[in-house]
Scaffold this active site. Sequence first.
Site, PDB file in Angstrom:
ATOM      1  N   ASP A 134      -4.822  27.928  32.036  1.00 16.59           N
ATOM      2  CA  ASP A 134      -3.398  28.203  32.176  1.00 16.59           C
ATOM      3  C   ASP A 134      -3.226  29.296  33.230  1.00 16.59           C
ATOM      4  O   ASP A 134      -4.166  30.023  33.542  1.00 16.59           O
ATOM      5  CB  ASP A 134      -2.850  28.669  30.821  1.00 16.59           C
ATOM      6  CG  ASP A 134      -1.344  28.863  30.834  1.00 16.59           C
ATOM      7  OD1 ASP A 134      -0.661  28.100  31.525  1.00 16.59           O
ATOM      8  OD2 ASP A 134      -0.866  29.799  30.165  1.00 16.59           O
ATOM      9  N   GLU A 143     -39.994  23.359  10.260  1.00 18.34           N
ATOM     10  CA  GLU A 143     -39.054  23.770   9.216  1.00 18.34           C
ATOM     11  C   GLU A 143     -38.146  24.911   9.665  1.00 18.34           C
ATOM     12  O   GLU A 143     -36.996  25.023   9.236  1.00 18.34           O
ATOM     13  CB  GLU A 143     -39.818  24.223   7.954  1.00 18.34           C
ATOM     14  CG  GLU A 143     -40.613  23.129   7.280  1.00 18.34           C
ATOM     15  CD  GLU A 143     -42.074  23.123   7.763  1.00 18.34           C
ATOM     16  OE1 GLU A 143     -42.322  23.656   8.857  1.00 18.34           O
ATOM     17  OE2 GLU A 143     -42.928  22.574   7.059  1.00 18.34           O
ATOM     18  N   VAL A 201     -45.404  16.247   7.203  1.00 21.77           N
ATOM     19  CA  VAL A 201     -44.628  17.425   6.811  1.00 21.77           C
ATOM     20  C   VAL A 201     -44.966  18.608   7.715  1.00 21.77           C
ATOM     21  O   VAL A 201     -44.100  19.376   8.139  1.00 21.77           O
ATOM     22  CB  VAL A 201     -44.882  17.772   5.332  1.00 21.77           C
ATOM     23  CG1 VAL A 201     -44.247  19.109   4.970  1.00 21.77           C
ATOM     24  CG2 VAL A 201     -44.337  16.684   4.425  1.00 21.77           C
ATOM     25  N   ALA A 202     -46.276  18.740   8.057  1.00 18.46           N
ATOM     26  CA  ALA A 202     -46.705  19.838   8.929  1.00 18.46           C
ATOM     27  C   ALA A 202     -46.083  19.722  10.316  1.00 18.46           C
ATOM     28  O   ALA A 202     -45.840  20.725  10.989  1.00 18.46           O
ATOM     29  CB  ALA A 202     -48.227  19.841   9.045  1.00 18.46           C
ATOM     30  N   ASN A 204     -47.151  28.178   9.508  1.00 17.77           N
ATOM     31  CA  ASN A 204     -45.750  27.909   9.868  1.00 17.77           C
ATOM     32  C   ASN A 204     -44.849  29.077   9.469  1.00 17.77           C
ATOM     33  O   ASN A 204     -43.886  29.400  10.170  1.00 17.77           O
ATOM     34  CB  ASN A 204     -45.265  26.633   9.186  1.00 17.77           C
ATOM     35  CG  ASN A 204     -45.871  25.386   9.813  1.00 17.77           C
ATOM     36  OD1 ASN A 204     -46.547  25.467  10.844  1.00 17.77           O
ATOM     37  ND2 ASN A 204     -45.661  24.237   9.198  1.00 17.77           N
ATOM     38  N   ASP A 228     -43.180  30.840  12.540  1.00 16.13           N
ATOM     39  CA  ASP A 228     -41.800  30.343  12.641  1.00 16.13           C
ATOM     40  C   ASP A 228     -40.771  31.449  12.423  1.00 16.13           C
ATOM     41  O   ASP A 228     -39.622  31.299  12.829  1.00 16.13           O
ATOM     42  CB  ASP A 228     -41.539  29.232  11.609  1.00 16.13           C
ATOM     43  CG  ASP A 228     -42.196  27.922  12.015  1.00 16.13           C
ATOM     44  OD1 ASP A 228     -42.998  27.953  12.966  1.00 16.13           O
ATOM     45  OD2 ASP A 228     -41.929  26.896  11.369  1.00 16.13           O
TER      46      ASP A 228
END
Length: 850
Positions: free
Chosen positions: A331, A289, A284-285, A686, A690
Amino acid sequence: MSPATDDHPHSVPVEDLLRSLSSDPERGLSQEQAQAALKRYGPNAFAKIKPRPWWSFLLSQFKSPMVGLLALAAVVSLTTGEILDASAIFIVILLNALIGFFTEFRAEKAMEALRSMTSPNARVVRNGSVAVVSAEKVVPGDLLLLEAGDIVPADARLLESRNLALDEASLTGESMPVEKNVCCLPAETPLAERLNCVFSGTAVVRGNAKALVFATGTDSELGRISMLLESVKKHSTPLEERLEQFSRFLIVLVGSIAFLVFALGVFQGRGLFKMFETGIALAVAAVPEGLPFVATMTLAIGVHRMAKQKALVRNLSSVETLGSTTVICTDKTGTLTLNDMTVRLVLPVCDEQGRTLLQTAVLCNNAKLEQSGDIGDPMEIALLRAAREKGMNLEEVKMRFPRTGENPFDSRTMTMETFHGVWKALKGAPEKVLSQTNHIWTEEGIRPMEEQDRKHWLERAEEISGQGMRSLAFAWGNEKEGLAFVGLIGIIDPPRPEVKDAVSACHEAGIRVVMVTGDHLATARSIAKEVGILCPLHPDSLEGKELELLDEKSLSSKIAAVSVIARVAPEHKLKIVQAFQAAGETVAMTGDGVNDAVALKQADVGIAMGIQGTEVSKESSDLILQDDRFSTIVNAIDEGRRIFGNIRKSVLFLLCCNLSEVFTVLFAVLSRLPAILLPLQILWINLITDVLPALSLALDPAEPGTMRHPPMPRSERILTPRHLRLILFYGTLMSLGVLFVSLAVLRTSPESPEKAVAMGFHAMVLSQLFFVFNVRNHSLFRKPGQIFSNPTLILSVLVSIGVQVFITHIAIFQKVLSIHPLQLPEWGLILAGALLPTALAQIHKFALGR
């Protein structure tokens, strides 16, 4: 579908067409026939598509593998009792979904936009009488009556035409008004050259006509575009593909870490359940996330920045896709050009007759220049503007030579003639005007025209046409001497001034520019050459009729050397985009007309013009240029490259940080040391790294030389082998810095392992905060000023450090995170351990010359 639509109605004799539709050329349909036809063919409208509900947009935000991986991590955290960890992950998932939802939420309005282009009412002949009916009730077999200013309500074959010209730019890309006639045409005649037909959604510029409706609703050319739009599905963007690949890589990584720690712990006899719990916690670490949130916010910030540069983003992930673009299919009319007829060349027979030439252009002219808006044929408006710019008083000229008569423009003679007492003026196609005049003006006056004169001016007219201009010839004379040729005027829809530099910037960035237009090949090649699209590397050109004969494989090989594709229909544009995509190209398609809508939707990035663009093209696009400038695309591509570079930096930063945590805990397990990082400490680390620092990377400026490098291949992953090596290297460096602090404390104070854990925790936080400056390409030793290029990043690091120091004095954090206030020497040791990885990383970059 009407019976005529299968048999090329432009090539069928009018009598047969009338018979097949049970119509009369004078009386039209009876009311009973019209009702029956309405029941048979349906209303002259497009099928209503059920709008996508709001919850569908919200649910789509949860479909990515990365979100699935995070959800799994949250569920695992819940089952192991880590409520805080699970809550934090769920909050990240929800925030990410809400940002994506609010940024992308929009209704699919392409069909409504198409519907708004059709005329609300139409004049038809039924039972021999003129009736005004709703455009939805026009049916195949109806006789339409058209005049200047009308929007054509359905596709129809002309029965009668008087000086009729239509603006078909939005449907075919033709920049000039199209002169219509009633002649039968070959079956293979392309759409843009079907001069005996009028099409739904186009505008009558001048003249009047009677026409037989042969296709309504989805059977019309406009309807076919709506059906094509409905059938085109958007592909995943390069960023979505790369994030999906990255998610698969993470799944393998975290699974391997969990299994490795579990197996090692069990082998050491540490207990089956305890090691299972530890392995899951480490897995999980290892999951970043914050990545989906950071990636979404980076894109959202990019959207805001691009809006300031007049580029309105409608699809969030298309921002990054622009940075990966390898081909721009553009175009011509309204995109590369101004979509405004302009006189480029005034060529009198001699300098002395320059005023006579302009005077003739003013008198043989039905347009008007008014403050509220210019009225009339765009080419005639251009002539009046040119005369006014040369200092001519238009009203004075008209008063001096009042009009006494007129022979309107006739598509058969290709000329228009006006009478002004004893004087007369003639305007038209050079070959027609020169064939009708036997005299020519000179500096002394009028003299007989010789065959050599006629040949010379016909050659000059061909030269003008070869330069992409529409050439008009003029004659002026009196009843006594007759008409005398006075000169030529070249008219063009000129390129936008900034386009040449923008095309050059695209070439420098490794992006190929291809002109795709419905206009004539000579005009297209001329404009392409002028703006730099037609170049030695891609010197060839192609026409729609040639393109139709090529299969997908042949087209892919042929298109490699082509830079101009002219006389294309909407399905051709779709085929062109698909051919480039099949060759692995990331395609951006620009356009402003109905004829561009399908290709805009198929392209990886559809770019519509905000000012001159139709609503259909805007609703089918991912990006709208609010200033209609091709140069804005180059700025948007630069921004797209900056965004992907910053997302890559964020991924590199987050993975290095998370891996350093894994390596630190893994080393402690292998060395039988006390746990150096606790689960709640990992969650805090985190959270603090983060959020602010990783988000601040979104504001990093582009790396030097971003627009001098070729675009990344679509297959290139977010993390290349070089990045993976860097992650292992930098993750190990940060782990060593933390271990240096922890082991130093354990050595000097073996009786207090809690102190080693607390100081190792602080060292990890500060190490990661300092490390954020290592994700840039260049060493700070070579470019020390680079550290100040993003003030927000510096501020976020300082704030995060302040928070980290502050929480050591808060009781609840002391209890939850197992920390306590530290002395200055202890902070000095932490600072040394935290700065060590960054210093070594900078030396490594300096040694590599980065």
